[in-house]
Design a protein around this motif. Structure first.
Motif, PDB file in Angstrom:
ATOM      1  N   VAL A 220     -97.973 -58.570 -49.247  1.00 11.68           N
ATOM      2  CA  VAL A 220     -97.880 -57.138 -48.954  1.00 11.68           C
ATOM      3  C   VAL A 220     -99.278 -56.553 -48.850  1.00 11.68           C
ATOM      4  O   VAL A 220    -100.108 -56.703 -49.754  1.00 11.68           O
ATOM      5  N   THR A 221     -99.547 -55.849 -47.751  1.00 12.87           N
ATOM      6  CA  THR A 221    -100.883 -55.267 -47.540  1.00 12.87           C
ATOM      7  C   THR A 221    -100.985 -53.842 -48.057  1.00 12.87           C
ATOM      8  O   THR A 221    -102.055 -53.399 -48.468  1.00 12.87           O
ATOM      9  N   SER A 222     -99.866 -53.100 -48.044  1.00 15.59           N
ATOM     10  CA  SER A 222     -99.836 -51.745 -48.593  1.00 15.59           C
ATOM     11  C   SER A 222     -98.384 -51.358 -48.849  1.00 15.59           C
ATOM     12  O   SER A 222     -97.469 -51.958 -48.299  1.00 15.59           O
ATOM     13  N   PHE A 223     -98.195 -50.328 -49.685  1.00 13.22           N
ATOM     14  CA  PHE A 223     -96.824 -49.904 -49.983  1.00 13.22           C
ATOM     15  C   PHE A 223     -96.807 -48.470 -50.508  1.00 13.22           C
ATOM     16  O   PHE A 223     -97.805 -47.958 -51.017  1.00 13.22           O
ATOM     17  N   GLU A 227     -91.566 -47.643 -48.599  1.00 11.97           N
ATOM     18  CA  GLU A 227     -91.757 -48.691 -47.610  1.00 11.97           C
ATOM     19  C   GLU A 227     -92.959 -49.561 -47.946  1.00 11.97           C
ATOM     20  O   GLU A 227     -93.824 -49.180 -48.753  1.00 11.97           O
ATOM     21  N   SER A 229     -95.873 -52.534 -46.079  1.00 14.00           N
ATOM     22  CA  SER A 229     -96.442 -53.112 -44.863  1.00 14.00           C
ATOM     23  C   SER A 229     -96.740 -54.574 -45.121  1.00 14.00           C
ATOM     24  O   SER A 229     -97.366 -54.927 -46.124  1.00 14.00           O
ATOM     25  N   ASN A 232     -98.207 -56.843 -40.310  1.00 14.38           N
ATOM     26  CA  ASN A 232     -98.220 -55.789 -39.277  1.00 14.38           C
ATOM     27  C   ASN A 232     -96.828 -55.213 -39.007  1.00 14.38           C
ATOM     28  O   ASN A 232     -96.538 -54.731 -37.908  1.00 14.38           O
ATOM     29  N   THR A 233     -95.953 -55.293 -40.036  1.00 13.45           N
ATOM     30  CA  THR A 233     -94.599 -54.766 -39.922  1.00 13.45           C
ATOM     31  C   THR A 233     -94.313 -53.863 -41.103  1.00 13.45           C
ATOM     32  O   THR A 233     -94.740 -54.141 -42.230  1.00 13.45           O
ATOM     33  N   THR A 234     -93.611 -52.763 -40.858  1.00 15.34           N
ATOM     34  CA  THR A 234     -93.216 -51.848 -41.926  1.00 15.34           C
ATOM     35  C   THR A 234     -91.748 -52.086 -42.267  1.00 15.34           C
ATOM     36  O   THR A 234     -90.880 -52.042 -41.404  1.00 15.34           O
TER      37      THR A 234
END
Length: 256
Positions: A220-223, A227, A229, A232-234
């Protein structure tokens, strides 16, 4: 909780029945034997729970043997005194001091004491067996979780073949009606396996964020609270899994 309560009710009802049968064989009145046993039952229950829930865990299991012996003696005196009072009450009030109805030898202090502490120690033995079984189940569960967390690959059946997917390359899994899509860094694999079944096979770092999504928390790159990310998908976080998912993701963040 309800199951545990039902088991307790069944257990003590069985004890009441056994005592009624024991006294009923030597008394002329089975009904009086039932009344007498019912009056003894609260003493049995209180003594049993005091011994198993207080004396044993607080003093015996902690090595405080002098305190345990002292309080056990107090418990013995008080419980036997209460049983004698119940016996006198039953003989004087219920039986009307009729020796032909009540067999006084059957309610001697020796008989009452033996009967009471047979129940106490039997209950203690049952609790010991249950705790031993629970400990074995816990150890087995921990070993299973350890093995699952140490695995490096996921075996999946798809397109009539067995596919071995490296967990470090697995980003997320999406459930789509009758099939499941497994997404890695450079490919997608379609399988008929259920997302719940795959979730049970995967280590703890794979978390459920939605009834349709299972993600590798390390990718996971961000949250946010709603939601995440990844690749490159949410992907959405549903209310059902929100609390647990966010807590796990927050724990993975480096200390500021």
């Amino acid at each position: 909780m309800k199951k545990s309560l039902l088991i307790q009710v069944f257990y003590w009802s069985s004890v009441l029945l056994v005592f009624t049968l024991i006294f009923g064989f030597s008394w002329q009145s089975p009904l009086l034997a039932f009344y007498f046993s019912a009056l003894l039952l609260p003493i049995l229950i209180i003594t049993t729970y005091f011994f198993n829930s207080f004396l044993v865990p607080k003093y015996l299991l902690t090595g405080r043997y002098k305190k345990f012996a002292l309080y056990f003696f107090y418990m013995l005196v008080v419980s036997l005194y209460c049983e004698i009072m119940v016996s006198l009450f039953s003989f004087v009030i219920i039986a009307g001091m009729d020796k032909a109805v009540v067999n006084l030898e059957g309610i001697s202090i020796f008989t009452l004491g033996i009967s009471l502490y047979l129940v106490v120690f039997l209950t203690a033995f049952i609790k010991l067996v249950i705790r031993f079984q629970q400990k074995e189940e816990l150890v087995a569960s921990l070993e299973s979780d350890k093995a699952k967390n140490q695995q490096e690959n996921l075996l999946v059946r798809a397109q009539r073949k067995n596919h071995l997917i490296a967990l470090d390359e697995l980003f997320y899994i999406e459930s789509l009606n009758d099939y499941v899509k497994i997404v890695t860094a450079d490919s997608e694999l379609i399988t008929r396996e259920k997302i719940t079944s795959l979730n049970n096979k995967l280590p703890d770092r794979f978390i459920r964020i939605h009834r349709s999504f299972l993600v590798n928390s390390e990718k996971v790159t961000s949250f946010t609270a709603t939601e995440i990310s990844i690749l490159n998908t949410t992907l959405p976080i549903s209310r059902t899994y929100k609390k647990q998912a966010v807590e796990i993701l927050e724990r993975l963040q480096p200390n500021s």
